[in-house]
Design an enzyme around this catalytic site. Structure first.
Site, PDB file in Angstrom:
ATOM      1  N   TYR A  19       0.841  -1.196   0.000  1.00 34.78           N
ATOM      2  CA  TYR A  19       0.000   0.000   0.000  1.00 34.78           C
ATOM      3  C   TYR A  19       0.881   1.253   0.000  1.00 34.78           C
ATOM      4  O   TYR A  19       0.663   2.172  -0.780  1.00 34.78           O
ATOM      5  CB  TYR A  19      -0.937  -0.020   1.216  1.00 34.78           C
ATOM      6  CG  TYR A  19      -1.841   1.179   1.305  1.00 34.78           C
ATOM      7  CD1 TYR A  19      -2.894   1.348   0.411  1.00 34.78           C
ATOM      8  CD2 TYR A  19      -1.645   2.146   2.284  1.00 34.78           C
ATOM      9  CE1 TYR A  19      -3.727   2.449   0.479  1.00 34.78           C
ATOM     10  CE2 TYR A  19      -2.480   3.248   2.363  1.00 34.78           C
ATOM     11  CZ  TYR A  19      -3.518   3.400   1.462  1.00 34.78           C
ATOM     12  OH  TYR A  19      -4.332   4.506   1.538  1.00 34.78           O
ATOM     13  N   GLU A  41     -11.633   4.107   4.053  1.00 42.42           N
ATOM     14  CA  GLU A  41     -11.235   5.013   5.140  1.00 42.42           C
ATOM     15  C   GLU A  41     -12.330   5.104   6.201  1.00 42.42           C
ATOM     16  O   GLU A  41     -12.046   5.114   7.395  1.00 42.42           O
ATOM     17  CB  GLU A  41     -10.895   6.406   4.609  1.00 42.42           C
ATOM     18  CG  GLU A  41      -9.645   6.471   3.762  1.00 42.42           C
ATOM     19  CD  GLU A  41      -8.342   6.191   4.506  1.00 42.42           C
ATOM     20  OE1 GLU A  41      -8.337   6.108   5.755  1.00 42.42           O
ATOM     21  OE2 GLU A  41      -7.314   6.052   3.827  1.00 42.42           O
ATOM     22  N   TRP A  49      -5.564  -0.085  10.259  1.00 42.96           N
ATOM     23  CA  TRP A  49      -5.528  -0.053   8.802  1.00 42.96           C
ATOM     24  C   TRP A  49      -5.186  -1.438   8.262  1.00 42.96           C
ATOM     25  O   TRP A  49      -5.628  -1.818   7.183  1.00 42.96           O
ATOM     26  CB  TRP A  49      -4.550   1.018   8.321  1.00 42.96           C
ATOM     27  CG  TRP A  49      -4.598   1.251   6.848  1.00 42.96           C
ATOM     28  CD1 TRP A  49      -3.570   1.134   5.965  1.00 42.96           C
ATOM     29  CD2 TRP A  49      -5.738   1.647   6.048  1.00 42.96           C
ATOM     30  NE1 TRP A  49      -3.985   1.427   4.687  1.00 42.96           N
ATOM     31  CE2 TRP A  49      -5.323   1.746   4.713  1.00 42.96           C
ATOM     32  CE3 TRP A  49      -7.066   1.915   6.354  1.00 42.96           C
ATOM     33  CZ2 TRP A  49      -6.171   2.094   3.671  1.00 42.96           C
ATOM     34  CZ3 TRP A  49      -7.920   2.268   5.313  1.00 42.96           C
ATOM     35  CH2 TRP A  49      -7.470   2.357   3.993  1.00 42.96           C
TER      36      TRP A  49
END
Length: 180
Positions: A19, A41, A49
């Protein structure tokens, strides 16, 4: 050159490293990609995350490839399907926000041609101005969610360390797409 501190010791096949190296801070091309990032998000709120990155493919399947028009038209049965899907975050507020926000994006597309154009018409703004703007239309969008959404898509300054090799790649991609 050294990588950003949070990922410098991660192996290349780690989801965070991937990522970081190929997605975080890079501008996105399509409204569906922007919608996907916004939904991810929103779903990260209160969670790590890592949880979102591991479940990213499941989200993509569950939300029909983040096709905005499809998600916007989900009937109650689709909401229930999402809330029973163990592969994603089963939070009613977050699921409802995704569907609501898809409808908001459809309205923005009608008004401005695309979600991306709406963002670009408002760019640049401060984080606080962005948050205020998003809260007028979208659901489940607090300061941290909007900050991460806009940083991760190139509309707020990149969080990459200036000596990270990805920093220059992100800055070049932003320049190539006209985001300064």
């Amino acid at each position: 050159m050294s990588y950003c501190k949070f990922c410098q010791d991660l192996p290349e096949d780690n989801v965070h490293r991937y990522y970081h190296d190929f997605q975080y801070g890079f501008p996105l091309e399509t409204d569906n990609e922007l919608f996907e990032r916004l939904v991810l998000e929103i779903n990260q709120a209160g969670l790590s995350w890592n949880t979102i990155l591991v479940k990213k493919d499941n989200f993509f399947k569950a939300f029909d490839g983040f096709d905005i028009a499809t998600v916007a038209s989900y009937p109650e049965a689709e909401r229930e399907r999402l809330l029973s899907d163990k592969g994603i975050i089963r939070n009613k507020l977050k699921v409802n926000a995704a569907i609501h926000n898809a409808n908001v994006i459809l309205d923005l597309q009608k008004e401005h041609g695309s979600f991306k154009k709406w963002i670009e018409l408002n760019h640049p703004l401060t984080k606080d101005e962005w948050v205020k703007l998003f809260k007028k239309r979208f659901k489940f969008v607090g300061g941290e969610i909007i900050n991460e959404f806009l940083q991760s898509t190139g509309y707020l300054p990149t969080p990459h360390d200036p000596d990270c090799p990805i920093y220059e790649k992100v800055e070049k991609a932003k320049k190539d797409m006209g985001i300064y």
